[in-house]
Design a protein around this motif. Structure first.
Motif, PDB file in Angstrom:
ATOM      1  N   UNK A 164       0.817  -1.207   0.000  1.00 57.04           N
ATOM      2  CA  UNK A 164       0.000   0.000   0.000  1.00 57.04           C
ATOM      3  C   UNK A 164       0.852   1.259   0.000  1.00 57.04           C
ATOM      4  N   UNK A 165       2.015   1.172   0.658  1.00 59.46           N
ATOM      5  CA  UNK A 165       2.889   2.343   0.796  1.00 59.46           C
ATOM      6  C   UNK A 165       3.954   2.429  -0.287  1.00 59.46           C
ATOM      7  N   UNK A 166       3.968   1.484  -1.231  1.00 60.81           N
ATOM      8  CA  UNK A 166       4.999   1.468  -2.266  1.00 60.81           C
ATOM      9  C   UNK A 166       4.873   2.694  -3.165  1.00 60.81           C
ATOM     10  N   UNK A 167       5.968   3.407  -3.373  1.00 62.09           N
ATOM     11  CA  UNK A 167       5.939   4.623  -4.196  1.00 62.09           C
ATOM     12  C   UNK A 167       6.801   4.485  -5.446  1.00 62.09           C
ATOM     13  N   UNK A 168       7.164   3.273  -5.794  1.00 67.41           N
ATOM     14  CA  UNK A 168       8.047   3.059  -6.950  1.00 67.41           C
ATOM     15  C   UNK A 168       7.415   3.580  -8.241  1.00 67.41           C
ATOM     16  N   UNK A 169       6.129   3.288  -8.447  1.00 66.46           N
ATOM     17  CA  UNK A 169       5.468   3.734  -9.682  1.00 66.46           C
ATOM     18  C   UNK A 169       5.401   5.251  -9.740  1.00 66.46           C
ATOM     19  N   UNK A 170       5.095   5.868  -8.605  1.00 66.56           N
ATOM     20  CA  UNK A 170       5.019   7.323  -8.568  1.00 66.56           C
ATOM     21  C   UNK A 170       6.382   7.951  -8.873  1.00 66.56           C
ATOM     22  N   UNK A 171       7.443   7.351  -8.360  1.00 64.68           N
ATOM     23  CA  UNK A 171       8.782   7.867  -8.618  1.00 64.68           C
ATOM     24  C   UNK A 171       9.148   7.753 -10.098  1.00 64.68           C
ATOM     25  N   UNK A 172       8.766   6.620 -10.694  1.00 66.32           N
ATOM     26  CA  UNK A 172       9.026   6.437 -12.128  1.00 66.32           C
ATOM     27  C   UNK A 172       8.294   7.487 -12.953  1.00 66.32           C
ATOM     28  N   UNK A 173       7.030   7.737 -12.599  1.00 64.52           N
ATOM     29  CA  UNK A 173       6.250   8.738 -13.338  1.00 64.52           C
ATOM     30  C   UNK A 173       6.787  10.148 -13.097  1.00 64.52           C
ATOM     31  N   UNK A 174       7.288  10.402 -11.904  1.00 64.58           N
ATOM     32  CA  UNK A 174       7.896  11.709 -11.633  1.00 64.58           C
ATOM     33  C   UNK A 174       9.058  11.976 -12.587  1.00 64.58           C
ATOM     34  N   UNK A 175       9.932  10.977 -12.732  1.00 61.14           N
ATOM     35  CA  UNK A 175      11.070  11.124 -13.650  1.00 61.14           C
ATOM     36  C   UNK A 175      10.573  11.383 -15.074  1.00 61.14           C
ATOM     37  N   UNK A 176       9.567  10.635 -15.481  1.00 62.39           N
ATOM     38  CA  UNK A 176       9.034  10.780 -16.834  1.00 62.39           C
ATOM     39  C   UNK A 176       8.452  12.176 -17.050  1.00 62.39           C
ATOM     40  N   UNK A 177       7.684  12.649 -16.081  1.00 61.11           N
ATOM     41  CA  UNK A 177       7.065  13.974 -16.213  1.00 61.11           C
ATOM     42  C   UNK A 177       8.115  15.078 -16.222  1.00 61.11           C
TER      43      UNK A 177
END
Length: 292
Positions: free
Chosen positions: A216-229
């Motif tokens: 529930x607390x995993x932020x890996x996807x959000x971090x990947x999208x941050x780099x992309x954005x």
């Protein structure tokens, strides 16, 4: 190279007959909105003037002021409506005959006749004069574009600086994400042992519960999208086009990812970093509002 939407240009053309002043002011606006305050002689040419401006400006509120001092833009001539004058004379003669009215018609009487005189204006400007106005407008527009470009360069530098800072914060989040699983496991174990008054508990059960919480607390996807954005933001800034609305959308997506990370946070340091990132993104969004 990006451009801002704030600019000002002024050009004055004068000769022995007249002085023509042209001013162009631009400010923020969602679309291209042109407002012309011009002499009535230029009304037939308003669409052509707007077309000229659309070739230089893609977005923003544009106010154009054109004024003329000295001789008018067109040569006005006073004319006599001879048909009306003839009707006056016929009716005066009829009154004299039927009413036995004596007297002669004076110039004062003629000047007091309504609708006898009218002003005749050409329906078009002298071609050479209109070229002077168009060239003057072009000079003013060049000043506006130059000002918008200079301010755009400053904003672009600010964007690069803030994106570098966001990347630094993202790297810190990635470091915290690596240790989050261990910290989540230990935190959950301590809580369970406290609830059970120090009695032992199966580590396998803790692992299962921790796995659920960590997922529930995993932020890996959000971090990947941050780099992309962030990469997309920088690539968009390089384009020589109207990019303001696209940058606004990307900034909104950056803020969305950081908000998600903040909501998932189990570490105070992650929450602190998220707050700093949101502050930087809000500053970017403010700047984006002034991009063409």
């Amino acid at each position: 190279m990006i451009k801002s939407m704030t600019g000002y240009g002024r050009y004055v053309s004068h000769d022995q007959k007249r002085q023509i002043t042209i001013e162009v002011k631009t400010v923020n606006h969602r679309y291209l909105d042109i407002s012309c305050k011009i002499p009535r002689e230029l009304y037939p040419y308003e669409n052509e003037l707007k077309k000229q401006m659309k070739g230089q400006l893609k977005r923003g509120r544009v106010d154009v002021y054109i004024s003329c001092a000295g001789e008018q833009l067109t040569d006005k001539k006073m004319q006599v409506d001879w048909d009306v004058f003839e009707q006056y004379l016929n009716n005066i003669n009829a009154l004299q005959e039927k009413g036995n009215v004596q007297g002669s018609l004076s110039i004062e009487h003629i000047l007091s006749m309504e609708d006898l005189f009218y002003i005749e204006e050409p329906d078009h400007l002298d071609e050479q004069l209109f070229e002077i106005i168009k060239n003057g407008l072009q000079k003013a527009l060049e000043q506006v574009v130059e000002m918008r470009t200079v301010e755009g360069e400053a904003i672009q530098k600010d964007f690069h600086s803030r994106i570098r800072l966001l990347k630094s914060y993202t790297a810190q989040l990635e470091e915290h994400a690596k240790s989050m699983e261990t910290q989540q496991f230990n935190s959950l174990k301590e809580k369970l042992e406290t609830m059970l008054d120090g009695k032992g508990i199966d580590d396998e059960r803790i692992v299962q519960e921790a796995a659920i919480q960590i997922e529930k607390a995993d932020i890996a996807e959000e971090l990947t999208r941050l780099h992309s954005h962030m990469d997309q933001f920088i690539e968009t800034v390089k384009k020589n086009d109207s990019i303001g609305r696209k940058l606004d959308f990307i900034a909104q997506e950056l803020l969305r990812e950081v908000n998600t990370i903040a909501s998932k946070s189990i570490l105070s340091e992650v929450s602190r970093i998220a707050v700093e990132m949101k502050s930087e993104i809000e500053k970017i969004k403010e700047q984006v509002q002034n991009i063409e």
